[in-house]
Design a protein around this motif. Sequence first.
Motif, mmCIF file in Angstrom:
data_model
loop_
_atom_site.group_PDB
_atom_site.id
_atom_site.type_symbol
_atom_site.label_atom_id
_atom_site.label_comp_id
_atom_site.label_asym_id
_atom_site.label_seq_id
_atom_site.Cartn_x
_atom_site.Cartn_y
_atom_site.Cartn_z
ATOM 1 N N THR A 19 0.823 -1.209 0.000
ATOM 2 C CA THR A 19 0.000 0.000 0.000
ATOM 3 C C THR A 19 0.852 1.251 0.000
ATOM 4 N N ARG A 20 1.901 1.239 0.821
ATOM 5 C CA ARG A 20 2.768 2.414 0.883
ATOM 6 C C ARG A 20 3.550 2.597 -0.408
ATOM 7 N N ILE A 21 4.053 1.497 -0.966
ATOM 8 C CA ILE A 21 4.804 1.598 -2.219
ATOM 9 C C ILE A 21 3.912 2.115 -3.343
ATOM 10 N N LEU A 22 2.688 1.607 -3.412
ATOM 11 C CA LEU A 22 1.761 2.057 -4.452
ATOM 12 C C LEU A 22 1.415 3.533 -4.300
ATOM 13 N N SER A 23 1.199 3.965 -3.079
ATOM 14 C CA SER A 23 0.892 5.385 -2.858
ATOM 15 C C SER A 23 2.073 6.270 -3.206
ATOM 16 N N GLN A 24 3.281 5.827 -2.914
ATOM 17 C CA GLN A 24 4.471 6.607 -3.269
ATOM 18 C C GLN A 24 4.641 6.698 -4.784
ATOM 19 N N ILE A 25 4.356 5.600 -5.491
ATOM 20 C CA ILE A 25 4.464 5.622 -6.948
ATOM 21 C C ILE A 25 3.455 6.593 -7.551
ATOM 22 N N VAL A 26 2.224 6.560 -7.034
ATOM 23 C CA VAL A 26 1.185 7.453 -7.551
ATOM 24 C C VAL A 26 1.553 8.912 -7.304
ATOM 25 N N VAL A 27 2.017 9.214 -6.108
ATOM 26 C CA VAL A 27 2.367 10.600 -5.784
ATOM 27 C C VAL A 27 3.547 11.069 -6.620
ATOM 28 N N LEU A 28 4.552 10.225 -6.781
ATOM 29 C CA LEU A 28 5.711 10.599 -7.591
ATOM 30 C C LEU A 28 5.339 10.795 -9.061
ATOM 31 N N GLN A 29 4.466 9.924 -9.576
ATOM 32 C CA GLN A 29 4.057 10.055 -10.978
ATOM 33 C C GLN A 29 3.258 11.337 -11.198
ATOM 34 N N LEU A 30 2.364 11.654 -10.277
ATOM 35 C CA LEU A 30 1.601 12.890 -10.391
ATOM 36 C C LEU A 30 2.512 14.112 -10.281
ATOM 37 N N ALA A 31 3.471 14.059 -9.377
ATOM 38 C CA ALA A 31 4.424 15.171 -9.253
ATOM 39 C C ALA A 31 5.294 15.291 -10.502
ATOM 40 N N TYR A 32 5.639 14.151 -11.102
ATOM 41 C CA TYR A 32 6.438 14.146 -12.328
ATOM 42 C C TYR A 32 5.707 14.861 -13.461
ATOM 43 N N LEU A 88 13.645 12.651 -2.628
ATOM 44 C CA LEU A 88 14.289 12.855 -1.330
ATOM 45 C C LEU A 88 13.262 12.995 -0.213
ATOM 46 N N LEU A 89 12.152 13.661 -0.490
ATOM 47 C CA LEU A 89 11.144 13.880 0.541
ATOM 48 C C LEU A 89 10.273 12.655 0.789
ATOM 49 N N LEU A 90 9.939 11.920 -0.271
ATOM 50 C CA LEU A 90 9.007 10.801 -0.142
ATOM 51 C C LEU A 90 9.701 9.461 0.093
ATOM 52 N N ILE A 91 10.818 9.233 -0.576
ATOM 53 C CA ILE A 91 11.497 7.941 -0.480
ATOM 54 C C ILE A 91 12.560 7.965 0.612
ATOM 55 N N ALA A 92 13.528 8.856 0.465
ATOM 56 C CA ALA A 92 14.576 9.085 1.475
ATOM 57 C C ALA A 92 15.423 7.844 1.757
ATOM 58 N N THR A 103 10.568 2.932 -12.469
ATOM 59 C CA THR A 103 9.109 2.793 -12.493
ATOM 60 C C THR A 103 8.435 4.032 -13.066
ATOM 61 N N ILE A 104 8.913 5.195 -12.705
ATOM 62 C CA ILE A 104 8.345 6.438 -13.229
ATOM 63 C C ILE A 104 8.456 6.493 -14.746
ATOM 64 N N HIS A 105 9.615 6.165 -15.274
ATOM 65 C CA HIS A 105 9.806 6.228 -16.727
ATOM 66 C C HIS A 105 9.091 5.084 -17.440
ATOM 67 N N PHE A 106 8.944 3.947 -16.773
ATOM 68 C CA PHE A 106 8.202 2.853 -17.396
ATOM 69 C C PHE A 106 6.715 3.200 -17.510
ATOM 70 N N ILE A 107 6.161 3.792 -16.462
ATOM 71 C CA ILE A 107 4.765 4.234 -16.535
ATOM 72 C C ILE A 107 4.598 5.319 -17.588
ATOM 73 N N HIS A 108 5.596 6.196 -17.692
ATOM 74 C CA HIS A 108 5.543 7.237 -18.730
ATOM 75 C C HIS A 108 5.554 6.620 -20.126
ATOM 76 N N LEU A 109 6.308 5.538 -20.304
ATOM 77 C CA LEU A 109 6.314 4.833 -21.585
ATOM 78 C C LEU A 109 4.937 4.266 -21.905
ATOM 79 N N ILE A 110 4.285 3.671 -20.905
ATOM 80 C CA ILE A 110 2.954 3.099 -21.135
ATOM 81 C C ILE A 110 1.934 4.188 -21.479
#
Length: 205
Positions: A19-32, A88-92, A103-110
Amino acid sequence: MPRRRRPARPGALADLSPTRILSQIVVLQLAYYACAAVLIVFTALVAGQKISVDLLFSWRSLRGDTTIGWTLGLVWVLNSLTCVIFILLLIARSKLVLDFAVTIHFIHLIITSLYSHAVPTNLFWWALQVCSAALMTFLGVWACQWRELRPINFGGKGGGAKVTQANGSAEDDEVGQSRGRGRGRGRDGAGEYEMVGMNERGEEV
């Protein structure tokens, strides 16, 4: 008698929970995408170009034979530098930076392939993604390691304890112990003590 459950180790399962990993991915992708959208809109307004969603999601806009393509490439590289702050703020944690960057760039590819209805065939786009992921990983690992290796401050004040000599001068307790008589206060604040000089035979002077 019911069997007692073993308590979870702190920082182990909690940091790796799905759950935490998924939420971090979503937040990072939206911030990206949010940072990229702001940078692309600003660049398009300055350059006098038409603002379109294709500039954000279409891989056909990134071309190496046009000025707009190179400008968008620089914008995406700058966006990778900005996302290092969110990592740095979310993963640390430096060990997880590579996984999240890829993961960010792979989702961007999709998303790009679905939006353009085709897998990117532009070599400039692929080279840009590799450079962006490498830059994000390198700076993200460096920033997280810098944060992990920072000294922990427990609120103590530096400086050794002072010992007042008989002649009125104040010196460190280590220095006071190596000299003759002296009177001072212990580090634990348990009252004053008197330092007595000793000769080689162990007798008081």
